[in-house]
Design an enzyme around this catalytic site. Structure first.
Site, mmCIF file in Angstrom:
data_model
loop_
_atom_site.group_PDB
_atom_site.id
_atom_site.type_symbol
_atom_site.label_atom_id
_atom_site.label_comp_id
_atom_site.label_asym_id
_atom_site.label_seq_id
_atom_site.Cartn_x
_atom_site.Cartn_y
_atom_site.Cartn_z
ATOM 1 N N GLU A 131 -28.945 -23.278 -12.665
ATOM 2 C CA GLU A 131 -27.722 -23.128 -13.540
ATOM 3 C C GLU A 131 -28.017 -23.496 -14.927
ATOM 4 O OE1 GLU A 131 -22.423 -24.254 -14.027
ATOM 5 O OE2 GLU A 131 -23.961 -24.971 -12.321
ATOM 6 N N HIS A 132 -28.606 -24.778 -14.537
ATOM 7 C CA HIS A 132 -28.691 -25.635 -15.746
ATOM 8 C C HIS A 132 -30.310 -26.112 -15.589
ATOM 9 C CE1 HIS A 132 -24.798 -26.609 -15.063
ATOM 10 N NE2 HIS A 132 -24.781 -26.333 -16.686
#
Length: 437
Positions: A327-328
């Protein structure tokens, strides 16, 4: 506190060897199904009872009165208001540039295809509650919808017993700042159902977006098709690709920042430097007891979804983070920009020492509603494009149709669909009064 996974000397697809949060959306479907059916069948009455059951409070009404939005904004801390204002301005700058122009392609003389970008008519935007208030999620949902030109939007957020059955006042203040006056004190799976079916003052939505817990994800899966969805958001995750030049204090602080969200949040470091791994472990041991939510952070870092992954080289590390599809993803290496440019799979990429995920959560201008659970290999984060539909407008005159008719007939016959070809030939056999010259 955090485990090590040694992938040195391995080859092939590493996905089954990497730490990953476990979410069983399928098992939650049967729990949320009767909730969603109840909202469909009984509307507001069901929403009131479900609020009392799950949130411990029965709101006076599901729709938040406008005066409560105004009051929340008037009483908002000055510094928080300034920060939200800055977040909104930066998000608008980024998302405004995502708008798509109409494009017309002249395929042949007399034949054009125009691609128009049409916004969704009505969207329901979800801002989670529970352990924390998320006014930032209001910003990240509302801004791209507004910049896409969505004509009707509503926000739902769980009612809070502490605030008399209203959503958190900071969430309400964020709505007021964004000039959103249709806000509902509804949380969880029942909020998704409300937008999917409509209830009381809340009209049906064409799409539901926004992060949430397992039950929100399950409701989205269940009702997909009845209503459009952005994604089934899972537990938050951070991966950091780092080499021996990385600052171990920065790395540890960022791993902790994501672990703070939830005990099932995932924090993963990928490095070919055993020395950095050791230094980061030492920093975690020092910092975690000092952080406010140390118990939650300790559980997240110690879970099977988190770990320090040792690899053979930076090239091997790139292979691993692409397989993980975080996601990050933070890149803390020498020549971080060039390394980041080689990453293919990530919801958002944060480059160098001074671009932490926390910046993206609030004030980078990027969107923090991002694909989780490895879905960044095929999905994007929330953007203006989420709320736009590409519509092709086909405009051919008679001569342009005649030019290509034999190809249409050939393909129709190849697929044993002769009526398709006949629909073309019917237009060419006789010239009608409305035909193009």
């Amino acid at each position: 506190m955090i485990s090590r996974i040694d992938l040195r000397g391995t080859s092939g697809d590493p996905r089954d060897l990497l730490p990953r949060a476990e979410t069983d959306v399928a098992s939650a479907l049967e729990t949320v199904r009767p909730i969603c059916d109840d909202v469909r069948d009984r509307g507001v009455d069901a929403l009131m009872e479900l609020a009392e059951r799950f949130d411990g409070v029965r709101p006076d009404a599901i729709r938040v009165p406008r005066e409560e939005l105004d009051s929340a904004l008037a009483n908002l801390d000055h510094n928080v208001r300034a920060a939200l204002h800055e977040s909104i301005q930066r998000a608008r700058a980024v998302h405004r540039d995502q708008r798509r122009p109409e494009t017309k392609t002249r395929v042949t003389p007399g034949g054009t295809v125009t691609e128009r970008w049409v916004p969704v008519g009505r969207v329901g935007l979800y801002a989670p509650g529970g352990r924390a208030a998320y006014p930032s999620s209001v910003v990240m949902n509302v801004v791209p919808a507004q910049e896409a030109g969505v004509g009707s939007l509503a926000v739902a957020s769980p009612p809070q017993a502490e605030y008399g059955g209203l959503p958190h006042p900071t969430v309400l203040a964020a709505c007021a700042l964004l000039e959103v006056d249709e806000v509902y004190a509804v949380g969880g799976a029942q909020a998704v159902a409300m937008f999917a079916y409509g209830a009381g003052e809340c009209a049906r939505a064409d799409m539901v977006t926004g992060p949430g817990n397992l039950w929100v994800a399950a409701a989205k899966r269940l009702l997909k098709g009845t209503v459009g969805i952005d994604a089934e958001a899972g537990p938050t995750e951070i991966a950091i690709l780092a080499d021996e030049t990385a600052n171990p204090g920065y790395v540890a602080a960022d791993l902790i920042s994501q672990a703070e969200h939830d005990s099932v949040a995932a924090s993963v470091l990928v490095t070919h430097s055993p020395q950095l791994a050791t230094e980061v472990e030492a920093e975690l041991n020092r910092r975690v007891p000092e952080t406010k939510h140390s118990e939650r952070v300790t559980e997240a870092l110690g879970g099977r979804q988190s770990g320090i992954v040792l690899v053979d080289s930076l090239v091997h590390g790139l292979t691993v983070v692409d397989a993980y599809a975080a996601e990050h993803l933070e890149v803390m290496t020498a020549e971080a920009r060039s390394v980041a440019a080689r990453v293919r799979n990530a919801g958002a990429i944060f480059v160098g020492d001074h671009s932490p995920v926390s910046l993206g959560d609030y004030c980078a201008g990027s969107n923090h509603v991002l694909p989780t659970g490895g879905s960044a290999c095929h999905s994007s984060g929330l953007s203006v494009l989420t709320f736009l539909r590409g519509v092709h407008v086909v405009d051919y005159d008679r001569s342009a149709l005649a030019e290509v008719a034999h190809h249409v007939v050939a393909l129709a016959d190849a697929e044993d669909l002769p009526a398709h070809g006949e629909a073309v030939n019917a237009r060419l056999e006789h010239r009608g009064s409305g035909d193009d010259e």
